[in-house]
Design a protein around this motif. Structure first.
Motif, PDB file in Angstrom:
ATOM      1  N   ARG A   1       0.890  -1.203  -0.127  1.00  0.00           N
ATOM      2  CA  ARG A   1      -0.015   0.002   0.014  1.00  0.00           C
ATOM      3  C   ARG A   1       0.819   1.301  -0.002  1.00  0.00           C
ATOM      4  O   ARG A   1       0.324   2.344   0.146  1.00  0.00           O
ATOM      5  N   PHE A   2       2.117   1.263  -0.232  1.00  0.00           N
ATOM      6  CA  PHE A   2       3.036   2.436  -0.054  1.00  0.00           C
ATOM      7  C   PHE A   2       3.906   2.147  -1.373  1.00  0.00           C
ATOM      8  O   PHE A   2       4.278   1.020  -1.710  1.00  0.00           O
ATOM      9  N   PRO A   3       4.265   3.267  -1.727  1.00  0.00           N
ATOM     10  CA  PRO A   3       5.241   3.205  -2.960  1.00  0.00           C
ATOM     11  C   PRO A   3       6.705   2.816  -2.523  1.00  0.00           C
ATOM     12  O   PRO A   3       7.197   2.911  -1.101  1.00  0.00           O
ATOM     13  N   CYS A   4       7.500   1.925  -3.364  1.00  0.00           N
ATOM     14  CA  CYS A   4       8.633   1.386  -2.898  1.00  0.00           C
ATOM     15  C   CYS A   4       9.199   1.123  -4.328  1.00  0.00           C
ATOM     16  O   CYS A   4       8.801   0.495  -5.042  1.00  0.00           O
ATOM     17  N   THR A   5      10.593   1.521  -4.260  1.00  0.00           N
ATOM     18  CA  THR A   5      11.458   1.135  -5.398  1.00  0.00           C
ATOM     19  C   THR A   5      12.525   0.275  -5.052  1.00  0.00           C
ATOM     20  O   THR A   5      13.226  -0.336  -5.966  1.00  0.00           O
ATOM     21  N   GLY A   6      12.660   0.125  -3.765  1.00  0.00           N
ATOM     22  CA  GLY A   6      13.735  -1.187  -3.526  1.00  0.00           C
ATOM     23  C   GLY A   6      13.554  -1.819  -1.870  1.00  0.00           C
ATOM     24  O   GLY A   6      13.067  -0.847  -1.057  1.00  0.00           O
ATOM     25  N   MET A   7      14.146  -2.752  -1.721  1.00  0.00           N
ATOM     26  CA  MET A   7      14.035  -3.113  -0.237  1.00  0.00           C
ATOM     27  C   MET A   7      15.202  -3.971   0.217  1.00  0.00           C
ATOM     28  O   MET A   7      16.095  -4.572  -0.704  1.00  0.00           O
ATOM     29  N   TRP A   8      15.525  -3.643   1.411  1.00  0.00           N
ATOM     30  CA  TRP A   8      16.715  -4.482   2.250  1.00  0.00           C
ATOM     31  C   TRP A   8      16.127  -5.042   3.519  1.00  0.00           C
ATOM     32  O   TRP A   8      15.159  -4.704   3.991  1.00  0.00           O
TER      33      TRP A   8
END
Length: 208
Positions: free
Chosen positions: A70-77
């Motif tokens: 439900r939230f903008p996201c362009t990368g994750m660790w």
């Protein structure tokens, strides 16, 4: 100055130099991983919360489902909780770096450059906010990494708390993974406008 972020490790009361005993009973639940995500390209990765998972790949999947639907996201660790070393907490007007005892100069000079590795540094700017990534340093230990972070980022104020993470312990999304957060046309159910409730109400009235 540094301690484990994982309360299960802290409760053991082990000396800083001693590793956890090899015969320690297995946990009765999945270990925890901490998740960081990047809302927009070229912005800092920010801590969003923990997940329980059997391994890093599954933690990444759970993190994606929990924190990016439900939230903008362009990368994750993601990183195991036990891999995070944390300083004491300061107040919102000062920097914890000011209370950092300096390592002896000869100890820093004698550091084996061949043993150096990368550490990622995260700052908490204010209580109640989230830790954000500020950069990376090279060091031979978490304690030395904290000293290097003071030299590199110590002028940033305030710094209420610092997390030190060995870069090799972080699992990171790749450039090619970015399309996994793109909403495809068949997922319009996530958009309120796709329901067109008022159109249905008007049509119902006309048919009635």
């Amino acid at each position: 100055m540094l301690s484990s972020f994982d309360p299960r490790i802290s409760r053991l009361g082990l000396p800083e130099s001693a590793p956890p005993p090899p015969d320690k009973a297995a946990l009765d639940q999945f270990p925890t991983y901490e998740v960081f995500h990047q809302r927009k390209e070229n912005t800092a990765y920010v801590y969003v919360g923990p997940v329980h998972a059997p391994e890093a790949d599954v933690a990444f999947l759970f993190g994606k489902e929990q924190f990016s639907r439900r939230f903008p996201c362009t990368g994750m660790w993601v990183v195991p909780t036990e891999a995070i070393r944390v300083t004491e907490y300061g107040d919102d007007q000062q920097s914890v770096y000011d209370r950092l005892p300096l390592l002896p100069a000869d100890a820093l000079a004698a550091a084996d450059t061949a043993a150096m590795e990368a550490y990622d540094i995260f700052h908490l700017k204010k209580r109640g906010k989230a830790h954000a990534h500020v950069g990376q340093v090279q060091a031979v230990s978490p304690e030395a990494a904290l000293q290097a972070a003071k030299a590199a980022f110590g002028d940033q104020r305030p710094v209420v708390n610092v997390w030190v993470i060995r870069s090799a312990d972080l699992s990171r999304s790749e450039e090619a993974d970015r399309d996994m957060w793109t909403t495809t046309p068949d997922k319009k159910y996530r958009e309120a406008i796709a329901y067109k409730v008022q159109d249905r109400i008007d049509r119902f009235k006309q048919e009635g």
